[in-house]
Scaffold this active site. Sequence first.
Site, mmCIF file in Angstrom:
data_model
loop_
_atom_site.group_PDB
_atom_site.id
_atom_site.type_symbol
_atom_site.label_atom_id
_atom_site.label_comp_id
_atom_site.label_asym_id
_atom_site.label_seq_id
_atom_site.Cartn_x
_atom_site.Cartn_y
_atom_site.Cartn_z
ATOM 1 N N ASP A 3 55.089 85.448 19.110
ATOM 2 C CA ASP A 3 53.821 86.032 19.472
ATOM 3 C C ASP A 3 52.665 85.641 19.299
ATOM 4 O OD1 ASP A 3 53.029 89.085 20.479
ATOM 5 O OD2 ASP A 3 52.109 88.705 18.363
ATOM 6 N N GLU B 49 54.340 82.408 23.254
ATOM 7 C CA GLU B 49 53.412 83.138 24.171
ATOM 8 C C GLU B 49 52.130 82.283 23.942
ATOM 9 O OE1 GLU B 49 52.135 87.647 24.759
ATOM 10 O OE2 GLU B 49 52.012 86.958 22.555
#
Length: 733
Positions: free
Chosen positions: A354, A399
């Site tokens: 993330d 990401e």
Amino acid sequence: MKTNDIHSFKFHEGKPEFLGATVMDGGVNFAIRSRNASSCTLHLFELAHISSMESGAITADKAAASIVFPQTCRFNDTFAIFIENLDFTKYLYSYTFDGPFSPQEGHLFNSSRLLADPYARMYSGFDRWAELSQVDEKGRRVVLSAIVEGKYDWGDEKAPGIRDSELVIYELNVHNFSYGGSNEPLKGKLDAVLAKIPYLKDLGVNCVELLPIFEFDELDCKYQAPDGGRLHNVWGYNSIGYFAPKASYLNGGTAEDKIANLKDFVKKMHAAGIEVILDVVYNHSPEYDRSGEYISYRGIDNKSYYILSQNGEYVDYTGCHNTIHCNGELARKMILDSLCYWAAEFHIDGFRFDLASVFYRNSANDSNGYSQNIRGEWPAVVDEISRHPVLSKVKLIAEPWDAAGLYQLGAFGAENAGNRWSEWNGRYRDTIRRFVKGDGSVLWNLKESLCGSPDLYAGQGRGSRASVNFVTAHDGFTLMDLVSFNSKHTQANGEDGRDGSDDNFSWNCGYEGIITDEMPAAYGYGIDPESLREVNNLRIRQIKNFITLLMVSRGIPMILAGDEFGNSQKGNNNAYCQDNELSWVEWENLEKNARIHRFFKRMIAFRKAHSVLSSPDHYKYKACESNAYPDLSWHGCKAWSEDENYGGLCLGMLVNCSQASVNDKFIYVIMNMHWEAHSFELPEMPDGMKWRVAVNTSMPEPEDIFETGCEPVIENKMEVLLGARSIMILVCR
């Protein structure tokens, strides 16, 4: 070696290389790191006493023993102690640290606050979802750490070892996936995912990507619902520790049982040929800014674990009020140790990181706050992850952006040996959305996206597997909402609609909101029932268009759980705090939207039947050895010419798969996102070959998609008529 006694606990200096609480012959080793603390105290709590407390505060004076680490048990920045003959099944533990309290210098030590061990393998007090069972004298949650041995017999378990480009990833949230419509004992449990193995295999996915399963506090939500109800942080992007799984997701009465339950989960998924990827959140903690709670890092060594400004304030690159100093030595080692622990102990197949661009952030004292390739005393954590031998075969997905503008799509991890990283391709998502809604200005990006984005990756020697292609994910609209809402509807989140992205590239197909069988007419819009049915049919066609493009694109496709049968969040594109029917996967829609599910299933099967679509390489636009046709060519409504494309909304994609091990020698993907039907000339094929219709999203079921080998022949080999906003796939053999 000197042995000490406190409250009948015998201890001596421990092994500093074993961080956390490690069960060894003769006792338990406790080790924790802090560069700036002046002292450390270990507190042991009797598990039976804590469990029997119906009320009352958990404080240090409730501990069965509090052991101040003697100087002989401090090894530079590591405190390590070995407690002899400790029955680890009967105790929980916590720490307190003493040191300077000087906020401007970054020090926030507070010796009155019990702190969780960052390396703990389980935490106590989280067994039941949304229950606050352990608090201090001020009603604040207390996180006690559990001691886990973790013995487990893996038997002859073997990871599936699926090639990256052959993955079909299914992203799911354990709580939401299993809470709506599941049997009561399975609700909110990983075992509910196991119960869906036959379903997952039938659908055709071979990898599940789990939203965070590291322990988190679902009660940690700063906002209140408009009706005054409590909101829960359901997604879990606020990990308390990076070694402990979410207790409420697991079955079992003890910490050991829960650890075994998680290992059982991985073992059974692997036996079914399904890989497991974890979504991990190493970029921030739930301690927030200075107004937040002391949970762990803040009280252990605030200055070492966080990126701070020159006056000691938290620097926020994450949108969550703080940023873990991932390239600081303490945090960097913790991240590496955590990844190795999950890969080695739980046989996890990969990780999705993330806001991974935070890995490139340096101290805020740097001129720009980040470095594209951090070198020096401590190499960038990205480099170490890429090169670590324990992680040599796990899948790494970034990401490639953070919340402060560091956007690295196409460049994340590119400088590392082997180009091991894949990336969530945000440009792919936006391009496909814009094209399907009727934006012809993205034609060039569309072609690149269908090819695995070679403009982003080929120049670095990275193949199409570098691109994780997706149209929807947990963060944003579901696929049904993407075709049902022009704008977000996040009022239920209690932020007056300020949250959630405004850049959705969605289109409601003529009516704002979900259409149900109970709606005789949309009176406020003046739409009659027949028009509503037409809107609904168009939405289903658009959904089919999305999954068709996703499955013919090179790269790694990812779908969001529930999209395959039209799951909706009623237009909420930021449902992180909705623990209700709004965000739960509604399994009754599987029967209601069976035609969507059927199309998803067959489209995934089509991709698997044509290996040319999942090649890890980029197309070369060169003639294949077996015939004079290029491996890929583009067409408009006229064969071999892109000129007639109605503003960039009509495109033909001819794939030569004669060298692949399939019966079909060519695949022709015809895309018409114009609002009118158009005729498309068919490229002339070698003698004896015939075009057959595999997919036509403009047709009703069952003529919208055919099983491989059952495709009807096109008698007129010159051209085909394709309906408005539709895609046709032809195969030639």
